[in-house]
Design a protein around this motif. Sequence first.
Motif, PDB file in Angstrom:
ATOM      1  N   PHE A  57      12.078   0.250 -17.766  1.00  0.00           N
ATOM      2  CA  PHE A  57      12.129   0.941 -16.474  1.00  0.00           C
ATOM      3  C   PHE A  57      11.703   0.064 -15.304  1.00  0.00           C
ATOM      4  CE2 PHE A  57       8.100   1.610 -18.573  1.00  0.00           C
ATOM      5  CZ  PHE A  57       7.188   1.242 -17.594  1.00  0.00           C
ATOM      6  N   SER A  58      11.218  -1.143 -15.570  1.00  0.00           N
ATOM      7  CA  SER A  58      10.692  -1.953 -14.466  1.00  0.00           C
ATOM      8  C   SER A  58      11.778  -2.416 -13.508  1.00  0.00           C
ATOM      9  CB  SER A  58       9.914  -3.163 -15.003  1.00  0.00           C
ATOM     10  OG  SER A  58      10.770  -4.095 -15.616  1.00  0.00           O
ATOM     11  N   VAL A  59      13.054  -2.234 -13.909  1.00  0.00           N
ATOM     12  CA  VAL A  59      14.148  -2.591 -13.006  1.00  0.00           C
ATOM     13  C   VAL A  59      14.125  -1.733 -11.740  1.00  0.00           C
ATOM     14  CG1 VAL A  59      15.705  -3.461 -14.778  1.00  0.00           C
ATOM     15  CG2 VAL A  59      15.710  -1.026 -14.248  1.00  0.00           C
ATOM     16  N   ILE A  60      13.483  -0.563 -11.815  1.00  0.00           N
ATOM     17  CA  ILE A  60      13.457   0.309 -10.635  1.00  0.00           C
ATOM     18  C   ILE A  60      12.145   0.192  -9.847  1.00  0.00           C
ATOM     19  CG2 ILE A  60      15.054   1.960 -11.677  1.00  0.00           C
ATOM     20  CD1 ILE A  60      12.636   3.837 -12.078  1.00  0.00           C
ATOM     21  N   VAL A  61      11.249  -0.730 -10.235  1.00  0.00           N
ATOM     22  CA  VAL A  61       9.981  -0.875  -9.511  1.00  0.00           C
ATOM     23  C   VAL A  61      10.187  -1.224  -8.036  1.00  0.00           C
ATOM     24  CG1 VAL A  61       7.879  -2.270  -9.317  1.00  0.00           C
ATOM     25  CG2 VAL A  61       8.554  -1.345 -11.536  1.00  0.00           C
ATOM     26  N   PRO A  62      11.104  -2.167  -7.698  1.00  0.00           N
ATOM     27  CA  PRO A  62      11.347  -2.412  -6.265  1.00  0.00           C
ATOM     28  C   PRO A  62      11.845  -1.163  -5.533  1.00  0.00           C
ATOM     29  CG  PRO A  62      12.216  -4.223  -7.560  1.00  0.00           C
ATOM     30  CD  PRO A  62      11.834  -3.141  -8.538  1.00  0.00           C
ATOM     31  N   THR A  63      12.650  -0.335  -6.214  1.00  0.00           N
ATOM     32  CA  THR A  63      13.128   0.917  -5.625  1.00  0.00           C
ATOM     33  C   THR A  63      11.980   1.900  -5.461  1.00  0.00           C
ATOM     34  OG1 THR A  63      15.282   0.581  -6.698  1.00  0.00           O
ATOM     35  CG2 THR A  63      14.826   2.778  -5.836  1.00  0.00           C
ATOM     36  N   LEU A  64      11.053   1.938  -6.432  1.00  0.00           N
ATOM     37  CA  LEU A  64       9.885   2.819  -6.329  1.00  0.00           C
ATOM     38  C   LEU A  64       9.013   2.414  -5.146  1.00  0.00           C
ATOM     39  CD1 LEU A  64       8.725   3.195 -10.064  1.00  0.00           C
ATOM     40  CD2 LEU A  64       9.882   4.892  -8.653  1.00  0.00           C
ATOM     41  N   ARG A  65       8.902   1.117  -4.937  1.00  0.00           N
ATOM     42  CA  ARG A  65       8.110   0.648  -3.793  1.00  0.00           C
ATOM     43  C   ARG A  65       8.692   1.198  -2.491  1.00  0.00           C
ATOM     44  NH1 ARG A  65       7.573  -5.561  -1.450  1.00  0.00           N
ATOM     45  NH2 ARG A  65       6.194  -5.020   0.287  1.00  0.00           N
ATOM     46  N   TYR A  66       9.999   1.143  -2.364  1.00  0.00           N
ATOM     47  CA  TYR A  66      10.665   1.659  -1.157  1.00  0.00           C
ATOM     48  C   TYR A  66      10.490   3.174  -1.069  1.00  0.00           C
ATOM     49  CZ  TYR A  66      14.524   3.041   1.902  1.00  0.00           C
ATOM     50  OH  TYR A  66      15.282   3.607   2.886  1.00  0.00           O
ATOM     51  N   TYR A  67      10.641   3.857  -2.205  1.00  0.00           N
ATOM     52  CA  TYR A  67      10.586   5.327  -2.230  1.00  0.00           C
ATOM     53  C   TYR A  67       9.191   5.850  -1.902  1.00  0.00           C
ATOM     54  CZ  TYR A  67      11.439  10.080  -3.945  1.00  0.00           C
ATOM     55  OH  TYR A  67      11.569  11.441  -4.049  1.00  0.00           O
ATOM     56  N   PHE A  68       8.149   5.171  -2.411  1.00  0.00           N
ATOM     57  CA  PHE A  68       6.762   5.621  -2.196  1.00  0.00           C
ATOM     58  C   PHE A  68       6.086   4.934  -1.002  1.00  0.00           C
ATOM     59  CE2 PHE A  68       7.113   6.788  -6.780  1.00  0.00           C
ATOM     60  CZ  PHE A  68       6.788   8.129  -6.647  1.00  0.00           C
ATOM     61  N   LEU A  69       6.878   4.210  -0.199  1.00  0.00           N
ATOM     62  CA  LEU A  69       6.380   3.622   1.047  1.00  0.00           C
ATOM     63  C   LEU A  69       5.135   2.750   0.832  1.00  0.00           C
ATOM     64  CD1 LEU A  69       6.780   6.795   3.315  1.00  0.00           C
ATOM     65  CD2 LEU A  69       8.388   4.885   3.049  1.00  0.00           C
ATOM     66  N   ASP A  70       5.174   1.913  -0.207  1.00  0.00           N
ATOM     67  CA  ASP A  70       4.101   0.945  -0.500  1.00  0.00           C
ATOM     68  C   ASP A  70       2.769   1.595  -0.896  1.00  0.00           C
ATOM     69  OD1 ASP A  70       5.641  -1.249  -0.218  1.00  0.00           O
ATOM     70  OD2 ASP A  70       4.861  -1.887   1.715  1.00  0.00           O
ATOM     71  N   ASP A  71       2.805   2.857  -1.312  1.00  0.00           N
ATOM     72  CA  ASP A  71       1.593   3.527  -1.797  1.00  0.00           C
ATOM     73  C   ASP A  71       1.340   3.064  -3.233  1.00  0.00           C
ATOM     74  OD1 ASP A  71      -0.345   5.322  -2.845  1.00  0.00           O
ATOM     75  OD2 ASP A  71       0.222   6.854  -1.383  1.00  0.00           O
ATOM     76  N   ILE A  72       0.445   2.080  -3.380  1.00  0.00           N
ATOM     77  CA  ILE A  72       0.231   1.437  -4.687  1.00  0.00           C
ATOM     78  C   ILE A  72      -0.253   2.429  -5.734  1.00  0.00           C
ATOM     79  CG2 ILE A  72      -1.097  -0.339  -5.909  1.00  0.00           C
ATOM     80  CD1 ILE A  72      -1.177  -1.897  -3.270  1.00  0.00           C
ATOM     81  N   LYS A  73      -1.145   3.328  -5.358  1.00  0.00           N
ATOM     82  CA  LYS A  73      -1.674   4.300  -6.307  1.00  0.00           C
ATOM     83  C   LYS A  73      -0.561   5.171  -6.876  1.00  0.00           C
ATOM     84  CE  LYS A  73      -5.170   7.927  -6.815  1.00  0.00           C
ATOM     85  NZ  LYS A  73      -6.231   8.715  -6.125  1.00  0.00           N
ATOM     86  N   LYS A  74       0.325   5.645  -6.016  1.00  0.00           N
ATOM     87  CA  LYS A  74       1.427   6.495  -6.477  1.00  0.00           C
ATOM     88  C   LYS A  74       2.405   5.724  -7.354  1.00  0.00           C
ATOM     89  CE  LYS A  74       1.444   9.949  -2.777  1.00  0.00           C
ATOM     90  NZ  LYS A  74       2.219  10.556  -1.663  1.00  0.00           N
ATOM     91  N   ILE A  75       2.651   4.470  -6.998  1.00  0.00           N
ATOM     92  CA  ILE A  75       3.584   3.660  -7.794  1.00  0.00           C
ATOM     93  C   ILE A  75       3.004   3.398  -9.185  1.00  0.00           C
ATOM     94  CG2 ILE A  75       4.876   1.505  -7.927  1.00  0.00           C
ATOM     95  CD1 ILE A  75       4.665   1.334  -4.865  1.00  0.00           C
ATOM     96  N   SER A  92      -0.705 -14.214  -2.991  1.00  0.00           N
ATOM     97  CA  SER A  92      -1.530 -13.039  -3.273  1.00  0.00           C
ATOM     98  C   SER A  92      -1.004 -11.839  -2.501  1.00  0.00           C
ATOM     99  CB  SER A  92      -2.991 -13.296  -2.885  1.00  0.00           C
ATOM    100  OG  SER A  92      -3.093 -13.569  -1.507  1.00  0.00           O
ATOM    101  N   GLY A  93      -1.135 -10.674  -3.127  1.00  0.00           N
ATOM    102  CA  GLY A  93      -0.722  -9.428  -2.499  1.00  0.00           C
ATOM    103  C   GLY A  93      -1.855  -8.421  -2.560  1.00  0.00           C
ATOM    104  N   PRO A  94      -1.566  -7.181  -2.224  1.00  0.00           N
ATOM    105  CA  PRO A  94      -2.611  -6.157  -2.203  1.00  0.00           C
ATOM    106  C   PRO A  94      -2.984  -5.612  -3.582  1.00  0.00           C
ATOM    107  CG  PRO A  94      -0.514  -5.215  -1.539  1.00  0.00           C
ATOM    108  CD  PRO A  94      -0.292  -6.683  -1.684  1.00  0.00           C
ATOM    109  N   TYR A  95      -2.317  -6.099  -4.648  1.00  0.00           N
ATOM    110  CA  TYR A  95      -2.584  -5.543  -5.987  1.00  0.00           C
ATOM    111  C   TYR A  95      -2.478  -6.644  -7.025  1.00  0.00           C
ATOM    112  CZ  TYR A  95      -1.735  -2.973 -10.334  1.00  0.00           C
ATOM    113  OH  TYR A  95      -1.786  -2.514 -11.632  1.00  0.00           O
ATOM    114  N   GLN A  96      -3.410  -6.640  -7.992  1.00  0.00           N
ATOM    115  CA  GLN A  96      -3.363  -7.584  -9.098  1.00  0.00           C
ATOM    116  C   GLN A  96      -3.720  -6.864 -10.390  1.00  0.00           C
ATOM    117  OE1 GLN A  96      -6.052 -11.321 -10.216  1.00  0.00           O
ATOM    118  NE2 GLN A  96      -4.590 -11.853  -8.609  1.00  0.00           N
ATOM    119  N   VAL A  97      -2.908  -7.070 -11.428  1.00  0.00           N
ATOM    120  CA  VAL A  97      -3.125  -6.434 -12.728  1.00  0.00           C
ATOM    121  C   VAL A  97      -4.291  -7.110 -13.441  1.00  0.00           C
ATOM    122  CG1 VAL A  97      -2.032  -5.742 -14.900  1.00  0.00           C
ATOM    123  CG2 VAL A  97      -0.648  -5.996 -12.831  1.00  0.00           C
ATOM    124  N   ALA A  98      -5.097  -6.326 -14.128  1.00  0.00           N
ATOM    125  CA  ALA A  98      -6.237  -6.867 -14.879  1.00  0.00           C
ATOM    126  C   ALA A  98      -5.746  -7.623 -16.119  1.00  0.00           C
ATOM    127  CB  ALA A  98      -7.169  -5.724 -15.291  1.00  0.00           C
TER     128      ALA A  98
END
Length: 356
Positions: free
Chosen positions: A153-171, A326-332
């Motif tokens: 499903f990660s193919v739609i992650v860029p689309t999710l970013r657009y859909y959720f307006l960069d809300d990292i928690k929601k994504i 660097s961006g606003p989010y980094q995976v542990a």
Amino acid sequence: IACWILMAFTALLTLEVTLCFPKGSHIISMANATLGHLGKIIVWSVYLLFLYSLVAAYVSGGQDLLSGLLKRIGIEMPLWLAAVSFLIVFGSIVVGGVKQVDLFNRIFMLIKVISLLLLMIFIASHVSVKNYSQSEFHYLLPAMTVAITSFGFSVIVPTLRYYFLDDIKKIRLAILIGSFIPLVCYTVWIAVIFGTVPYAGDSSLSQLKNLSQPLTGLLNAIMFYVPAKNITLLSGVFTSVCMLTAFVCVSLALFDYLADGLKIEKEGVSKIFLTAVTFLPPLAVVIFYPKAFIAFLSLAGVFCILLQAMMPAMMAWSCRYIKKMSGPYQVAGGKFAIAVSIIVSLVVAVVAGFQL
């Protein structure tokens, strides 16, 4: 479960990389910036083959289910016409855009969960524990390549970013919860099928892999071992819903990917061209290769491991430790987790590829 852990982690890595770039960036531009021109070419090629393989598999499954359903009510429809009809009806949802696909998925996800719960209630008394002891180990890797696609499903992650307006928690919630629900559903479904339909014998699991219409064959096998109309209906509903939700999501990803890669606006004549480029090649494959469903799911699984597990990990490594982006989010997990993801993905892809 192992496939889900790997794919959920690398989907989060995809999110991390995506957030290092401007909104609207897709996998191709991100691969070019992190892995160079060669990485861009590899990702472009593998991505296109992966999405086309999946769409072809789901169109094949869709024609199988539609023709089987019509046959039950006395209507004979050629497989090619069933494939065309399936694409006209459900392809129109994809062409309608992400909001239509989201609404469609919300409704059908609810139907999926309800049908699975009812199926469990009705079928529990027909499950035979001895069926779980029948297996052949050499099918493990081919099964993994199919299971991987369930979480591709990660193919739609860029689309999710657009859909959720960069809300990292929601994504992040969309990635984790959105993939965990199918994990539960598919695990329960597999347990039900393996417990009900034996591996060998008449109408068995071992016979299904050789059929040109394996989904119809599966529903017939369930009917053979559990002769109850409500169970057959629920099995058909669950299988169909799984097929439809997967089809619209993957097709949307392919549609957006082609629009981004070819730099075409999704309006007017250009939209008609994009629709044709998205759906006509998979349709041609399905018409001329009737056994496309399992074959293309397995093939897509190998592409999926390379594209959605290994490549995001490599891009994240490049972003963090080579390009120092660097961006606003980094995976542990640091270097160790990323390195393990790359090694595991490569080993599984190579071994599975030799078994195709």
